[in-house]
Write a protein that holds these residues in place. Structure first.
Motif, PDB file in Angstrom:
ATOM      1  N   GLU A  47       0.836  -1.196   0.000  1.00 58.71           N
ATOM      2  CA  GLU A  47       0.000   0.000   0.000  1.00 58.71           C
ATOM      3  C   GLU A  47       0.878   1.255   0.000  1.00 58.71           C
ATOM      4  O   GLU A  47       0.537   2.267  -0.613  1.00 58.71           O
ATOM      5  CB  GLU A  47      -0.919  -0.024   1.224  1.00 58.71           C
ATOM      6  CG  GLU A  47      -2.028   0.975   1.176  1.00 58.71           C
ATOM      7  CD  GLU A  47      -3.000   0.788   2.308  1.00 58.71           C
ATOM      8  OE1 GLU A  47      -2.719   1.308   3.414  1.00 58.71           O
ATOM      9  OE2 GLU A  47      -4.031   0.125   2.091  1.00 58.71           O
ATOM     10  N   SER A  48       1.995   1.191   0.674  1.00 64.43           N
ATOM     11  CA  SER A  48       2.930   2.324   0.709  1.00 64.43           C
ATOM     12  C   SER A  48       3.422   2.684  -0.688  1.00 64.43           C
ATOM     13  O   SER A  48       3.569   3.872  -1.027  1.00 64.43           O
ATOM     14  CB  SER A  48       4.111   1.990   1.619  1.00 64.43           C
ATOM     15  OG  SER A  48       5.026   3.053   1.639  1.00 64.43           O
ATOM     16  N   ILE A  51       0.707   4.561  -2.414  1.00 66.40           N
ATOM     17  CA  ILE A  51       0.650   5.945  -1.913  1.00 66.40           C
ATOM     18  C   ILE A  51       1.719   6.799  -2.590  1.00 66.40           C
ATOM     19  O   ILE A  51       1.451   7.937  -2.994  1.00 66.40           O
ATOM     20  CB  ILE A  51       0.769   5.962  -0.384  1.00 66.40           C
ATOM     21  CG1 ILE A  51      -0.506   5.377   0.230  1.00 66.40           C
ATOM     22  CG2 ILE A  51       1.035   7.380   0.140  1.00 66.40           C
ATOM     23  CD1 ILE A  51      -0.412   5.072   1.712  1.00 66.40           C
TER      24      ILE A  51
END
Length: 91
Positions: A47-48, A51
């Motif tokens: 998920e990072s 982002i």
């Protein structure tokens, strides 16, 4: 995000690399986000990482807003939100 806060940096990028390069960079950043989202669905990126790619796309879309005119883009957003509102209440 306040486009005015980034006006100096957006203007500097245009002065250094030019309009066409900024269009190309926006395309590249969108493609990287698309690829990352596909990989995310298969558990290959975090998920990072999504982002980070999303931040790149947001910065480039803000650059495009700066280039094309904030008032014009805001007007288009207003029209599109109204269209979405009508679609949500249709039936």
């Amino acid at each position: 995000m306040d486009n005015k806060a980034y006006a100096d940096i957006f203007d500097a990028t245009l002065q250094k690399w030019g309009i066409e390069a900024q269009y190309d960079q926006a395309i590249e950043e969108c493609a990287e986000l698309i690829a990352a989202l596909k990989h995310f669905k298969r558990g290959k990126v975090t998920e990072s990482e999504i982002i980070d790619e999303l931040a790149d796309v947001i910065l480039m879309t803000q650059q495009l807003v700066f280039m094309l005119g904030e008032d014009r883009v805001d007007s288009a957003i207003t029209r599109k939100v109204e269209k979405l509102r009508l679609l949500l209440h249709a039936r």
